[in-house]
Design an enzyme around this catalytic site. Structure first.
Site, PDB file in Angstrom:
ATOM      1  CG  ASP A   1      31.857  -9.989 -11.851  1.00 14.48           C
ATOM      2  OD1 ASP A   1      31.861  -8.791 -12.153  1.00 14.48           O
ATOM      3  OD2 ASP A   1      31.278 -10.426 -10.851  1.00 14.48           O
TER       4      ASP A   1
ATOM      5  CG  ASN B   1      23.588 -16.053  -3.569  1.00 11.99           C
ATOM      6  OD1 ASN B   1      24.426 -15.159  -3.541  1.00 11.99           O
ATOM      7  ND2 ASN B   1      23.387 -16.803  -4.638  1.00 11.99           N
TER       8      ASN B   1
ATOM      9  CD  GLU C   1      25.777 -17.211  -7.872  1.00 15.16           C
ATOM     10  OE1 GLU C   1      25.448 -16.959  -6.705  1.00 15.16           O
ATOM     11  OE2 GLU C   1      25.261 -16.643  -8.855  1.00 15.16           O
TER      12      GLU C   1
HETATM   13  C1  F6R Z   1      29.390  -7.331  -9.604  1.00 18.52           C
HETATM   14  C2  F6R Z   1      29.501  -8.493  -8.755  1.00 18.52           C
HETATM   15  C3  F6R Z   1      28.398  -8.987  -7.893  1.00 18.52           C
HETATM   16  C4  F6R Z   1      27.619  -7.872  -7.188  1.00 18.52           C
HETATM   17  C5  F6R Z   1      26.492  -8.441  -6.322  1.00 18.52           C
HETATM   18  C6  F6R Z   1      25.659  -7.369  -5.680  1.00 18.52           C
HETATM   19  O1  F6R Z   1      30.599  -7.089 -10.311  1.00 18.52           O
HETATM   20  O2  F6R Z   1      30.524  -9.105  -8.785  1.00 18.52           O
HETATM   21  O3  F6R Z   1      28.929  -9.862  -6.924  1.00 18.52           O
HETATM   22  O4  F6R Z   1      28.489  -7.127  -6.413  1.00 18.52           O
HETATM   23  O5  F6R Z   1      25.669  -9.266  -7.097  1.00 18.52           O
HETATM   24  O6  F6R Z   1      24.947  -6.698  -6.690  1.00 18.52           O
HETATM   25  P1  F6R Z   1      24.209  -5.305  -6.411  1.00 18.52           P
HETATM   26  O7  F6R Z   1      25.287  -4.331  -6.043  1.00 18.52           O
HETATM   27  O8  F6R Z   1      23.560  -4.932  -7.706  1.00 18.52           O
HETATM   28  O9  F6R Z   1      23.258  -5.534  -5.282  1.00 18.52           O
END
Ligand code: F6R
Length: 238
Positions: A62, A128, A135
């Site tokens: 992403d 979440n 999401e």
């Molecule tokens: C990042 C991504 C997100 C993160 C998720 C957890 O490329 O796709 O899904 O993996 O938000 O974020 P952290 O690792 O910062 O807790």
């Protein structure tokens, strides 16, 4: 799901590296990569290692819409800093956050994924239950798409920006459908704040309310979690 519980994210990074190394030795050529704090220890182990990715391809999950590749909070920049500067790949793909034509950019990225089937996809987990920027409520049949970030994700990501207003409101993300086509998924989650999502992902129903729960339908998933993230799992899982 093969669930591996480690002491902390340092040990998690070592285990994550082992999964990469085995995939590499078994002939993996395309690695799906994630950003965020979770994979950092795995990337540290990769950069210290003698694995050579110069003939390999990487495909990132992403990117924020509106951030240039050299913006310090862009996912392009993150990947350069944490992995690519030390371990260059032959080809590295990240969605183009500056392409304002969402239909063109998402179609282009779906073609990238079709041309480079992912052998190993590393994922973090949102509090979440999101994976990539899928999401809660996201249609699992979607490929790459433009996402409006939820308030909870904006708040969680605000720590990387000067203030919450600077967090982009949109991102391009691989879809759950794209993630499910990866041959092997490695999901990592560290910290108590991930414990509810980890429990729901592994023990709860498969539901759009918790996007990571779709991984229960994937035949080859390795989950690496620390003791804090595992703290709400039932005895039957442990
Ligand atoms: C990042 C991504 C997100 C993160 C998720 C957890 O490329 O796709 O899904 O993996 O938000 O974020 P952290 O690792 O910062 O807790």
């Amino acid at each position: 799901m093969n669930v591996i519980i480690v002491k902390d994210r340092t040990e998690g990074g070592q285990k994550g590296f082992q999964v990469f190394k085995e995939a590499y030795q078994n002939g993996a050529k395309v690695f799906g990569l994630a950003t965020g704090s979770t994979p950092v220890t795995t990337y540290e182990e990769l950069t210290k290692s003698n694995l050579d990715f110069s003939q390999m391809t990487s495909v990132n999950l992403d990117e924020y819409v509106g951030l240039a590749p050299d913006h310090p909070q862009s996912y392009h920049y993150f990947m350069q800093k944490h992995l690519f500067d030390q371990k260059p790949f032959a080809h590295s793909y990240v969605p183009d956050g500056l392409n304002s034509d969402a239909a063109a950019e998402t179609a282009r990225y779906d073609q990238v994924i079709a041309d480079n089937p992912i052998d190993l996809q590393i994922l973090g987990l949102g509090q979440n239950g999101h994976i990539g920027f899928n999401e809660p409520g996201t249609d699992p049949a979607l490929g790459t798409h433009k996402v409006q970030l939820t308030e909870s994700t904006i708040k969680a990501n605000a720590r990387f920006f000067d203030n919450e207003n600077e967090v982009p409101r949109y991102a391009y993300s691989m879809g759950i459908k794209s993630i499910m086509t990866s041959k092997h998924v490695l999901l990592e989650a560290f910290g108590e704040e991930k414990a509810d999502a980890v429990k729901a992902m592994i023990e709860g129903p498969v539901t759009t309310d918790l996007p990571a729960s779709f991984l229960q339908n994937h035949g080859h998933v390795t989950v690496i979690i620390d003791e804090a993230a595992a703290s709400k799992l039932s005895q039957a899982t442990l």
